[in-house]
Design a protein around this motif. Sequence first.
Motif, PDB file in Angstrom:
ATOM      1  N   LYS A   1       4.165  -3.346 -10.941  1.00 48.01           N
ATOM      2  CA  LYS A   1       3.822  -3.226 -12.362  1.00 48.01           C
ATOM      3  C   LYS A   1       2.613  -2.313 -12.507  1.00 48.01           C
ATOM      4  O   LYS A   1       1.724  -2.293 -11.660  1.00 48.01           O
ATOM      5  N   ILE A   2       2.613  -1.560 -13.603  1.00 47.65           N
ATOM      6  CA  ILE A   2       1.451  -0.723 -13.909  1.00 47.65           C
ATOM      7  C   ILE A   2       1.207  -0.889 -15.405  1.00 47.65           C
ATOM      8  O   ILE A   2       2.131  -1.192 -16.149  1.00 47.65           O
ATOM      9  N   ASP A   3      -0.031  -0.737 -15.855  1.00 42.61           N
ATOM     10  CA  ASP A   3      -0.310  -1.008 -17.266  1.00 42.61           C
ATOM     11  C   ASP A   3      -0.027   0.175 -18.171  1.00 42.61           C
ATOM     12  O   ASP A   3       0.283   0.002 -19.345  1.00 42.61           O
ATOM     13  N   LEU A   4      -0.132   1.390 -17.606  1.00 46.34           N
ATOM     14  CA  LEU A   4       0.091   2.571 -18.435  1.00 46.34           C
ATOM     15  C   LEU A   4       0.364   3.776 -17.535  1.00 46.34           C
ATOM     16  O   LEU A   4      -0.175   3.857 -16.436  1.00 46.34           O
ATOM     17  N   VAL A   5       1.232   4.675 -18.018  1.00 53.19           N
ATOM     18  CA  VAL A   5       1.538   5.899 -17.263  1.00 53.19           C
ATOM     19  C   VAL A   5       1.158   7.106 -18.119  1.00 53.19           C
ATOM     20  O   VAL A   5       1.463   7.143 -19.316  1.00 53.19           O
ATOM     21  N   ILE A   6       0.471   8.060 -17.504  1.00 59.11           N
ATOM     22  CA  ILE A   6       0.204   9.349 -18.154  1.00 59.11           C
ATOM     23  C   ILE A   6       0.980  10.384 -17.356  1.00 59.11           C
ATOM     24  O   ILE A   6       0.715  10.568 -16.165  1.00 59.11           O
ATOM     25  N   ALA A   7       1.974  11.029 -17.986  1.00 58.13           N
ATOM     26  CA  ALA A   7       2.855  11.928 -17.240  1.00 58.13           C
ATOM     27  C   ALA A   7       2.924  13.302 -17.879  1.00 58.13           C
ATOM     28  O   ALA A   7       3.044  13.443 -19.100  1.00 58.13           O
ATOM     29  N   ASP A   8       2.862  14.305 -17.030  1.00 59.71           N
ATOM     30  CA  ASP A   8       3.071  15.679 -17.452  1.00 59.71           C
ATOM     31  C   ASP A   8       4.554  15.862 -17.805  1.00 59.71           C
ATOM     32  O   ASP A   8       5.416  15.149 -17.287  1.00 59.71           O
ATOM     33  N   LEU A   9       4.850  16.791 -18.695  1.00 59.95           N
ATOM     34  CA  LEU A   9       6.248  17.077 -19.014  1.00 59.95           C
ATOM     35  C   LEU A   9       6.863  18.011 -17.964  1.00 59.95           C
ATOM     36  O   LEU A   9       7.931  17.744 -17.421  1.00 59.95           O
ATOM     37  N   ASN A  10       6.178  19.103 -17.686  1.00 55.19           N
ATOM     38  CA  ASN A  10       6.717  20.109 -16.773  1.00 55.19           C
ATOM     39  C   ASN A  10       6.225  19.888 -15.349  1.00 55.19           C
ATOM     40  O   ASN A  10       5.041  20.069 -15.055  1.00 55.19           O
TER      41      ASN A  10
ATOM     42  N   ILE B   1       3.799   4.869 -22.138  1.00 56.32           N
ATOM     43  CA  ILE B   1       3.816   6.182 -21.480  1.00 56.32           C
ATOM     44  C   ILE B   1       3.252   7.243 -22.428  1.00 56.32           C
ATOM     45  O   ILE B   1       3.755   7.433 -23.533  1.00 56.32           O
ATOM     46  N   ILE B   2       2.210   7.919 -21.955  1.00 55.50           N
ATOM     47  CA  ILE B   2       1.650   9.068 -22.666  1.00 55.50           C
ATOM     48  C   ILE B   2       2.152  10.314 -21.971  1.00 55.50           C
ATOM     49  O   ILE B   2       2.090  10.421 -20.746  1.00 55.50           O
ATOM     50  N   MET B   3       2.680  11.278 -22.731  1.00 56.18           N
ATOM     51  CA  MET B   3       3.161  12.514 -22.112  1.00 56.18           C
ATOM     52  C   MET B   3       2.258  13.687 -22.469  1.00 56.18           C
ATOM     53  O   MET B   3       1.877  13.868 -23.624  1.00 56.18           O
TER      54      MET B   3
ATOM     55  N   ASN C   1     -12.266  12.379 -25.183  1.00 56.61           N
ATOM     56  CA  ASN C   1     -12.430  11.246 -26.102  1.00 56.61           C
ATOM     57  C   ASN C   1     -11.118  10.826 -26.742  1.00 56.61           C
ATOM     58  O   ASN C   1     -10.855   9.638 -26.933  1.00 56.61           O
ATOM     59  N   LEU C   2     -10.277  11.805 -27.064  1.00 56.77           N
ATOM     60  CA  LEU C   2      -8.974  11.495 -27.650  1.00 56.77           C
ATOM     61  C   LEU C   2      -8.105  10.770 -26.618  1.00 56.77           C
ATOM     62  O   LEU C   2      -7.434   9.777 -26.929  1.00 56.77           O
ATOM     63  N   LEU C   3      -8.134  11.246 -25.380  1.00 57.25           N
ATOM     64  CA  LEU C   3      -7.373  10.596 -24.310  1.00 57.25           C
ATOM     65  C   LEU C   3      -7.790   9.131 -24.170  1.00 57.25           C
ATOM     66  O   LEU C   3      -6.944   8.230 -24.157  1.00 57.25           O
ATOM     67  N   LEU C   4      -9.086   8.882 -24.096  1.00 55.17           N
ATOM     68  CA  LEU C   4      -9.578   7.513 -23.937  1.00 55.17           C
ATOM     69  C   LEU C   4      -9.198   6.639 -25.130  1.00 55.17           C
ATOM     70  O   LEU C   4      -8.799   5.486 -24.968  1.00 55.17           O
ATOM     71  N   TYR C   5      -9.287   7.202 -26.317  1.00 51.53           N
ATOM     72  CA  TYR C   5      -8.931   6.450 -27.517  1.00 51.53           C
ATOM     73  C   TYR C   5      -7.457   6.048 -27.495  1.00 51.53           C
ATOM     74  O   TYR C   5      -7.097   4.901 -27.778  1.00 51.53           O
ATOM     75  N   LYS C   6      -6.592   6.993 -27.127  1.00 52.64           N
ATOM     76  CA  LYS C   6      -5.152   6.714 -27.088  1.00 52.64           C
ATOM     77  C   LYS C   6      -4.817   5.698 -25.992  1.00 52.64           C
ATOM     78  O   LYS C   6      -3.985   4.821 -26.189  1.00 52.64           O
ATOM     79  N   VAL C   7      -5.454   5.845 -24.841  1.00 50.58           N
ATOM     80  CA  VAL C   7      -5.228   4.900 -23.748  1.00 50.58           C
ATOM     81  C   VAL C   7      -5.641   3.500 -24.180  1.00 50.58           C
ATOM     82  O   VAL C   7      -4.885   2.537 -24.028  1.00 50.58           O
ATOM     83  N   GLU C   8      -6.828   3.399 -24.760  1.00 51.53           N
ATOM     84  CA  GLU C   8      -7.315   2.083 -25.188  1.00 51.53           C
ATOM     85  C   GLU C   8      -6.412   1.457 -26.243  1.00 51.53           C
ATOM     86  O   GLU C   8      -6.109   0.277 -26.181  1.00 51.53           O
ATOM     87  N   SER C   9      -5.957   2.261 -27.202  1.00 53.74           N
ATOM     88  CA  SER C   9      -5.147   1.658 -28.261  1.00 53.74           C
ATOM     89  C   SER C   9      -3.756   1.274 -27.746  1.00 53.74           C
ATOM     90  O   SER C   9      -3.223   0.230 -28.128  1.00 53.74           O
ATOM     91  N   LEU C  10      -3.187   2.061 -26.830  1.00 58.17           N
ATOM     92  CA  LEU C  10      -1.887   1.669 -26.258  1.00 58.17           C
ATOM     93  C   LEU C  10      -2.020   0.410 -25.420  1.00 58.17           C
ATOM     94  O   LEU C  10      -1.154  -0.463 -25.468  1.00 58.17           O
ATOM     95  N   LEU C  11      -3.090   0.303 -24.660  1.00 58.96           N
ATOM     96  CA  LEU C  11      -3.286  -0.884 -23.826  1.00 58.96           C
ATOM     97  C   LEU C  11      -3.556  -2.118 -24.683  1.00 58.96           C
ATOM     98  O   LEU C  11      -3.253  -3.235 -24.287  1.00 58.96           O
ATOM     99  N   ALA C  12      -4.082  -1.895 -25.878  1.00 57.44           N
ATOM    100  CA  ALA C  12      -4.339  -3.016 -26.784  1.00 57.44           C
ATOM    101  C   ALA C  12      -3.065  -3.411 -27.547  1.00 57.44           C
ATOM    102  O   ALA C  12      -3.070  -4.341 -28.333  1.00 57.44           O
ATOM    103  N   GLY C  13      -1.991  -2.671 -27.310  1.00 58.63           N
ATOM    104  CA  GLY C  13      -0.712  -3.009 -27.931  1.00 58.63           C
ATOM    105  C   GLY C  13      -0.432  -2.260 -29.213  1.00 58.63           C
ATOM    106  O   GLY C  13       0.568  -2.491 -29.887  1.00 58.63           O
ATOM    107  N   GLY C  14      -1.307  -1.328 -29.569  1.00 62.73           N
ATOM    108  CA  GLY C  14      -1.098  -0.553 -30.780  1.00 62.73           C
ATOM    109  C   GLY C  14      -0.471   0.782 -30.478  1.00 62.73           C
ATOM    110  O   GLY C  14       0.032   1.001 -29.377  1.00 62.73           O
TER     111      GLY C  14
END
Length: 123
Positions: free
Chosen positions: A45-54, A78-80, A109-122
């Motif tokens: 299990k992993i809590d979040l994935v950040i993946a490149d498209l190409n 998953i953040i792409m 800062n945008l990356l951290l904000y998005k990671v935090e909100s996805l991990l919080a379930g939003g």
Amino acid sequence: MKKILIVDDSPTIRKLINFILKKKNYIVTEAEDGVDAMEKLINTKIDLVIADLNMPNMDGIELVKSLRNSYYHLDTPIIMLTTTKDEELKKSALEAGVNLFLNKPIQPNLLLYKVESLLAGGE
Ligand SMILES: [Mg+2]
């Protein structure tokens, strides 16, 4: 602590994102493409994935499809990472199950904000 997997074929980008996330004490693992990522995620299990498209070997869309077909990763956020050239591919990525996109170059800062909100379930 939350565990995050970074999947990108660029060592420089992996290093940058790792640096940003470690400042917030996330536990970070890196993979260089989709194949490497799936190997590292077997029965894990992993809590979040950040993946490149190409990426070579297995690109971001194929990776997302594989993740969504796996019992362990049905709901993993998953953040792409995309570029402005990827507009048409974004639809396929969304259909495959990406939660949200971030454009390169990375804004820390945008990356951290998005990671935090996805991990919080939003969003
Ligand atoms: Mg790439």
